[in-house]
Scaffold this motif. Structure first.
Motif, PDB file in Angstrom:
ATOM      1  N   ALA A   1      35.479  48.155  45.480  1.00  0.00           N
ATOM      2  CA  ALA A   1      35.419  46.987  44.523  1.00  0.00           C
ATOM      3  C   ALA A   1      35.510  45.678  45.426  1.00  0.00           C
ATOM      4  CB  ALA A   1      36.624  47.224  43.588  1.00  0.00           C
ATOM      5  N   TYR A   2      35.055  45.637  46.761  1.00  0.00           N
ATOM      6  CA  TYR A   2      35.374  44.477  47.538  1.00  0.00           C
ATOM      7  C   TYR A   2      34.724  42.996  46.969  1.00  0.00           C
ATOM      8  CZ  TYR A   2      35.201  41.296  51.599  1.00  0.00           C
ATOM      9  OH  TYR A   2      35.359  40.309  52.579  1.00  0.00           O
ATOM     10  N   ARG A   3      33.445  43.348  46.440  1.00  0.00           N
ATOM     11  CA  ARG A   3      32.891  42.006  45.708  1.00  0.00           C
ATOM     12  C   ARG A   3      33.021  41.886  44.284  1.00  0.00           C
ATOM     13  NH1 ARG A   3      32.091  38.961  49.987  1.00  0.00           N
ATOM     14  NH2 ARG A   3      30.146  39.700  51.224  1.00  0.00           N
ATOM     15  N   ASP A   4      33.854  42.757  43.771  1.00  0.00           N
ATOM     16  CA  ASP A   4      34.298  42.607  42.201  1.00  0.00           C
ATOM     17  C   ASP A   4      35.312  41.704  41.703  1.00  0.00           C
ATOM     18  OD1 ASP A   4      32.075  44.489  41.938  1.00  0.00           O
ATOM     19  OD2 ASP A   4      33.384  46.257  41.906  1.00  0.00           O
ATOM     20  N   ASP A   5      36.078  41.448  42.723  1.00  0.00           N
ATOM     21  CA  ASP A   5      37.269  40.671  42.392  1.00  0.00           C
ATOM     22  C   ASP A   5      37.674  39.884  43.663  1.00  0.00           C
ATOM     23  OD1 ASP A   5      39.820  39.876  42.021  1.00  0.00           O
ATOM     24  OD2 ASP A   5      40.438  41.407  40.865  1.00  0.00           O
ATOM     25  N   ILE A   6      37.528  38.363  43.349  1.00  0.00           N
ATOM     26  CA  ILE A   6      37.814  37.522  44.533  1.00  0.00           C
ATOM     27  C   ILE A   6      39.352  37.565  44.923  1.00  0.00           C
ATOM     28  CG2 ILE A   6      38.521  35.576  42.809  1.00  0.00           C
ATOM     29  CD1 ILE A   6      36.578  35.513  46.417  1.00  0.00           C
ATOM     30  N   ASP A   7      40.244  37.694  44.141  1.00  0.00           N
ATOM     31  CA  ASP A   7      41.671  38.085  44.695  1.00  0.00           C
ATOM     32  C   ASP A   7      41.875  39.391  45.405  1.00  0.00           C
ATOM     33  OD1 ASP A   7      42.643  35.658  43.353  1.00  0.00           O
ATOM     34  OD2 ASP A   7      42.917  36.849  41.514  1.00  0.00           O
ATOM     35  N   LEU A   8      41.109  40.584  45.000  1.00  0.00           N
ATOM     36  CA  LEU A   8      41.057  41.503  45.868  1.00  0.00           C
ATOM     37  C   LEU A   8      40.233  41.451  47.230  1.00  0.00           C
ATOM     38  CD1 LEU A   8      41.690  44.631  45.969  1.00  0.00           C
ATOM     39  CD2 LEU A   8      39.388  45.138  44.674  1.00  0.00           C
ATOM     40  N   GLN A   9      39.184  40.659  47.081  1.00  0.00           N
ATOM     41  CA  GLN A   9      38.654  40.354  48.216  1.00  0.00           C
ATOM     42  C   GLN A   9      39.490  39.889  49.366  1.00  0.00           C
ATOM     43  OE1 GLN A   9      34.436  38.964  47.805  1.00  0.00           O
ATOM     44  NE2 GLN A   9      34.973  37.325  49.438  1.00  0.00           N
TER      45      GLN A   9
END
Length: 221
Positions: A86-94
């Motif tokens: 999900a790296y590109r799906d959530d900026i915070d997660l990224q």
């Protein structure tokens, strides 16, 4: 008659001062112990029980973490791989993954090829992304001479052999690097947990003392 009325008024003022000082002392105790936000628990005689429960749960968690360390390692691996997907799906997660990879000098859970789990970085022929067979910039070995961050440094890097990859990116996984970091900083980590435990024990004692004082005041009432 006027003297009695005057005397009564004086006693009333004295009573107000007494209760004001009492209230001030209670507030001082709560602020000094840093428990103002949950001070009402003390009136219900559960403040100390609440802190004791937290301490017991943390102690249990620490023991379980040691006993089931392999299971925890598997869960960490599962967590990282899911976040890679999900790296590109959530900026915070990224940002979280980029921070972890830069801080621990790692790439993926067990290595750069874990990025095949991501639809933008996988090496399949059907992947039209420019990031195909690459890794995020946070996997790249930093060049001290570069003042500007090159966000494309990981492009096509996994098309090269493993020895050549080591020149440009980190090839160790984050799970192993995290374990190594824990071992290298074991004394510091243990000291932090011991310090927190001692503070909680002190808080339990302080809270119990506060409850005893409140009981004594209630008894006098």
């Amino acid at each position: 008659m006027s003297r009695k009325q005057h005397h009564f008024k004086g006693a009333e003022v004295s009573c107000c001062v007494k209760y004001f000082l009492f209230g001030f002392n209670i507030i001082f105790w709560l602020l000094g112990a840093a428990f103002l936000s949950i001070g009402l628990w003390a009136w219900a005689e559960k403040f100390s029980v609440f802190l004791g429960l937290i301490f017991f749960l943390e102690l249990t968690a620490g023991i379980l973490a040691f006993v089931f360390k392999d299971w925890i390692k598997d869960q960490l691996n599962f967590f990282i791989n899911n976040n890679v997907k999900a790296y590109r799906d959530d900026i915070d997660l990224q940002n979280l993954i980029d921070f972890a990879q830069e801080y621990w000098s790692c790439c993926g859970a067990h290595g750069p090829n874990d990025w095949n789990l991501n639809i933008y970085f996988n090496c399949t022929d059907s992947n039209p992304s420019r990031e195909r067979c690459g890794v995020p910039f946070s996997c790249c070995v930093k060049d001290p001479a570069e003042d500007v961050l090159n966000t494309q440094c990981g492009y096509d890097v996994r098309l090269q052999g493993e020895l050549d990859q080591q020149k440009y990116i980190y090839t160790k996984g984050c799970v192993g690097q995290f374990e190594k970091w824990l071992q290298d900083n074991l004394i510091i980590v243990a000291g932090i947990f011991v310090g927190i435990a001692l503070l909680q024990i002190f808080g339990i004692c302080l809270a119990q003392n506060l409850v005893s004082d409140i009981r004594a005041v209630k008894a006098n009432w």
